[in-house]
Design an enzyme around this catalytic site. Sequence first.
Site, PDB file in Angstrom:
ATOM      1  N   CYS A 384       0.836  -1.201   0.000  1.00  0.00           N
ATOM      2  CA  CYS A 384       0.000   0.000   0.000  1.00  0.00           C
ATOM      3  C   CYS A 384       0.875   1.256   0.000  1.00  0.00           C
ATOM      4  CB  CYS A 384      -1.003  -0.053   1.146  1.00  0.00           C
ATOM      5  SG  CYS A 384      -2.498   0.858   0.758  1.00  0.00           S
ATOM      6  N   HIS A 510      -3.619  -5.248   0.424  1.00  0.00           N
ATOM      7  CA  HIS A 510      -2.962  -5.759   1.630  1.00  0.00           C
ATOM      8  C   HIS A 510      -2.981  -7.291   1.642  1.00  0.00           C
ATOM      9  CE1 HIS A 510      -2.726  -1.967   3.988  1.00  0.00           C
ATOM     10  NE2 HIS A 510      -3.652  -1.607   3.112  1.00  0.00           N
ATOM     11  N   GLU A 512      -1.320  -9.315   3.371  1.00  0.00           N
ATOM     12  CA  GLU A 512      -1.158  -9.874   4.722  1.00  0.00           C
ATOM     13  C   GLU A 512      -2.498 -10.248   5.340  1.00  0.00           C
ATOM     14  OE1 GLU A 512      -0.816  -6.724   3.885  1.00  0.00           O
ATOM     15  OE2 GLU A 512      -1.396  -5.327   5.483  1.00  0.00           O
TER      16      GLU A 512
HETATM   17  N1  GLN Z   1      -2.159   6.529   2.712  1.00  0.00           N
HETATM   18  C1  GLN Z   1      -2.231   5.774   1.521  1.00  0.00           C
HETATM   19  C2  GLN Z   1      -3.592   5.891   0.844  1.00  0.00           C
HETATM   20  O1  GLN Z   1      -4.551   6.274   1.457  1.00  0.00           O
HETATM   21  C3  GLN Z   1      -1.886   4.317   1.768  1.00  0.00           C
HETATM   22  C4  GLN Z   1      -2.844   3.619   2.677  1.00  0.00           C
HETATM   23  C5  GLN Z   1      -2.300   2.335   3.265  1.00  0.00           C
HETATM   24  O2  GLN Z   1      -1.105   2.106   3.291  1.00  0.00           O
HETATM   25  N2  GLN Z   1      -3.188   1.507   3.782  1.00  0.00           N
HETATM   26  O3  GLN Z   1      -3.720   5.581  -0.320  1.00  0.00           O
END
Ligand code: GLN
Length: 539
Positions: A384, A510, A512
């Site tokens: 992310c 994600h 994970e």
């Molecule tokens: N802050 C970033 C976004 O909103 C990444 C979010 C995250 O890592 N879950 O896109």
Amino acid sequence: MGKKSTKYIFVTGGVTSSLGKGIISASLGMLLQARGYRVTIQKFDPYINVDPGTLNPYEHGECYVTDDGAETDLDLGHYERFLGVSTSQANNITTGRIYYEVIKKERRGDYLGKTVQVIPHITDEIKQHFYLLSKDVDIIITEIGGCVGDIESWPFIEAVRQSKWDLGLHESLVIHLTLIPYLNAASELKTKPTQHAVKQLLSAGIQPDILVCRSEKNLPVDIRQKVAQFCNVNLQDVIEARDAETIYDVPLLMRKEKLDERVLSKLNLSNNSEPKITAWKDFLGKLKNPIKEVCIALVGKYISLPDAYKSIVEAFTHAGVVNETKVNIKWVSSENLTNKNSVELLGNIDGILVAPGFGERGIEGKIEAAKWAREQQIPFFGICLGLQCAIIEFSRNVLGWKDAHSDEINSKSKHPVISIMKEQKNIKNLGGTMRLGSYTCELKARSKAYECYGTKTITERHRHRFEFNHQFLKEFENNGMKATGINPDTGLVEIMELKGHPWFIGTQFHPELKSRVITPHPLFVTFIQKAHAYKVQKQ
Ligand code: GLN
């Protein structure tokens, strides 16, 4: 009320929080499932936030995201990892959610002029949610967050009391998790806190059926007898929960204490067959006897708080086990990492994972970590924000766009390589409004991602507002940074990987969140393999 044949297990806690109700619930759930029962676990949290999505990780650890896009407590991660089943919005309810629903009903006029009160309106709403998932399961385990006696958890405890009464004998039971401390000065285990905690529960009208006693020492029979006598439970219903070497030992420890058998007998359910736990035992055997070892740098801003990255840490454990490799994590603070100390902080590691996150703090350190991994040819995994940082780094140092940044941090950059998603532009409320939950992704053939998954179409979970800015895709691809996973409906870039590097992958989702004990996540599994290969090659 729920489906007639469904049985309900309520898990409450006394003496102190952090006794591990989530792990005990997940372990019991796993044992019952291993006997062929269909089980789900849900958590009721007493705080007023409608969900934990707006909570800082310092307050509440990681926010776990379900397939249907609920932002939930991290215990749901344990439930999924232990049981291998998906949870949903309905599996995590807070006081805020309950009041929100009741107030909406009141505004609609559903209560027909009645005074709306904690009993029966709030407790009815809670009970309705206790029973919500009964359709598809045989057993629902409901964990009540916090401690009995807290002002905040009273309505939940009262709802448990009513449910136990409504459901009748053998249809539900209450397991109370408590603490038997060992006092060094007296060289003794002390039962008094447990006696008090049970009195507190009794004063709420609930007689616990089973006591699970956390302790750092074994509980001798005389201590068990004392607890049984003071708390009106049978001797065999005093279950010892000794501190374990790993959370994955707990199901077997509970099996040894016969927690599952006691539960089944009280619920009038058959316990003829032995639980099928061979795969779990194999997992534990490998976990405790690794033949290889790697060191992975986890670069994030919450390094003093491993709970903030709970699912990542667990995914490493699962992936390590299939590779028979012990995964040592070196926690690297992204706030401290600069181009001056990257040799010192990242010099001797076998792989780098840049963690998810929000906001400006520590962002330059994450970008530096991606640069180090790219230049030194170290296996890299960005999740992310970790992917977004790798993209910013590539823009600045390979494409030469020195001002490149994410809209989230610098909305004035001429190279907004990470930009706000269209649907997110006009959102004012922060709660529950990100791009959340499961989305499909198509993988490019002959990509590293495809090699890992071995299939073209995948679904993964998301939690973000920003995305790779398509406008720049050509320059990236021409220079070796390829988009290898694309959402087929929206065209959003979900995976990027670097050509000419042993293993450099970033995902907007994600992974994970979908790693489980029995089915570890393919990206984590390959990352650990590559990290080990890198270690061998540099020796
Ligand atoms: N802050 C970033 C976004 O909103 C990444 C979010 C995250 O890592 N879950 O896109």
